[in-house]
Design a protein around this motif. Structure first.
Motif: not given
Length: 431
Positions: A322-350
């Protein structure tokens, strides 16, 4: 089967190929009494690259093969014949692998997409033959440069699973059961905490071109940002997800105040580990709605979650569906405007001191109070010189002066008798 074992951290050692030696040779031909030097250059050693391959999902192979060594370049020959360069070595890793140099502690690569590559050990340059050292006053140089050693590193590989949606919550909240309902994944489901000890991935399909990956992640406890429970094992995988679905057991007999506190604990742990995680789009899924009293508890918790920044709050029962299909559609809806996470950038030496007008040479003081000089050209000159040969040493000294080493040390305040290091070469400074 051994391929089903999930390994998400491994240590490997890589050694790039050394450059081939330069050759000392002279032309010996009839009719050419003074043929001059003709020693060829050595070939370059093979470099080592890491490459993300979507067919891999674990680092387990590195448990059985922790060392990788590329071949060296061929040595130079007479008649100006250069040695052959060695081929590079490509090592495959699963997407989502972060590569860290254990010698410096710096992140040098974050391999996310299929086919993405990173150079982790550069092959040594081949040594120069004596043909390069002839001048009008030195017509028969009898030395050549040995090849430059290839880079050697010890690397830590850390796999963070890549998923669009991450299921988070306290242990035994029903995350694994939900994943089994919305995808073909079959994670272990049992009525005790920490049933899930490693990430489980499932693909949710809502039609052609409308699929996304959901990760069932290990349960989270208070203090996870300090490593409590499966803390860091959980949180580093959450950092890859674009949307978070917070699964809460509203069928519990806990008082409402304690239920709200459990909800807030999850958000606090995310924020303490990485403030960016707490700002990701989040959906509250009130699970076990088939239990007595669950509706009232969910209604109150939903208001609390929405005030705390949840995009949506939905009831469900993973057991009955019960309610699982609504959860799936909510996931899809949230993904439409979700930005791609910023990747870990290589760190510079001191940061290091740079002498005025000499960007090619950098000077730092190490913990032993030595002057350590860094720079691609001077390090290559030292690595390629034959320090056991007096003529080669004199030539190196002239080369370092030309590249600005004396100027750099003077600007850095070096005094006579102080120790200077360039690569493997260590000497006392004499102005």
């Amino acid at each position: 089967m051994i391929t089903d074992v999930f390994i998400d951290r491994s240590t490997i050692r890589v050694k790039a190929g050394d450059g081939g030696r330069g050759c000392v040779a002279f032309r010996r031909e009839k009719g050419v009494p003074h043929g001059g030097p003709s020693g060829g250059d050595g070939g370059a050693g093979g470099s080592i690259w890491l490459k993300a391959d979507a067919h891999l999902r674990t680092l387990i192979d590195f448990q059985f093969r922790p060392e990788y060594k590329a071949r060296r370049g061929e040595h130079g020959l007479g008649s100006r014949c250069s040695g052959r360069d060695s081929e590079d070595m490509i090592v495959l890793v699963p997407p989502g692998t972060i590569v860290r140099d254990l010698g410096t502690g710096l992140v040098i690569a974050d391999l996310v997409t299929h086919g993405q590559t990173a150079l982790v050990a550069k092959g040594g340059r081949g040594g120069r033959g004596n043909q390069h050292f002839a001048t009008s006053t030195r017509q028969a140089p009898d030395w050549a440069y040995p090849g430059v050693p290839g880079e050697s590193r010890t690397l830590e590989l850390e796999l963070r699973v890549i998923a669009d949606v991450g299921l988070l919550g306290l242990p035994n909240a029903g995350k694994s059961l939900l994943l089994s309902k919305i995808s073909a994944a079959r994670p272990k489901v049992a009525a005790y905490p920490f049933t899930t000890k490693e990430p489980q991935l499932g693909v949710v399909s809502l039609g052609a071109g409308e699929s996304f990956v959901v990760a069932d992640l290990p349960g989270l406890l208070e203090g996870a940002h300090r490593g409590v429970g499966l803390g860091h094992e959980f949180l580093r995988h959450v950092s890859r997800t674009r949307v978070l679905v917070h699964v809460v057991d509203v069928g519990t007999e806990k008082p409402l105040a304690e239920l709200k506190r459990d909800h807030d604990v999850i958000l606090e742990e995310l924020a303490r580990y990485d403030p960016i995680l707490a700002s990701r789009p989040r959906v509250l899924a009130g699970n076990k709605m088939d239990m007595p009293g669950a509706e009232a508890r969910f209604a109150s918790l939903a208001k609390h979650a929405l005030k705390a920044g949840a995009a949506e709050a939905l009831p469900m029962s993973a057991l009955t569906g019960t309610g699982v299909p609504r959860i799936m559609r909510a996931m899809q809806k949230a993904l439409q405007g979700a930005p791609i996470p910023v990747l870990t950038q290589p760190e510079a030496p001191a940061a290091v001191l740079s002498p005025k007008g000499r960007a090619r040479v950098r000077v730092v003081r190490d913990i032993r109070n030595r002057f350590v000089l860094r720079g691609r050209e001077i390090e290559r000159a030292v690595a390629g010189a034959d320090l056991a040969d007096r003529k080669g040493l004199r030539h190196l000294q002239a080369e370092l002066t030309r590249l600005g080493v004396d100027d750099a040390l003077r600007v850095a305040g070096a005094k006579a008798g102080e120790i200077v290091q360039i690569g493997a070469l260590e000497f006392e400074y004499e102005p």
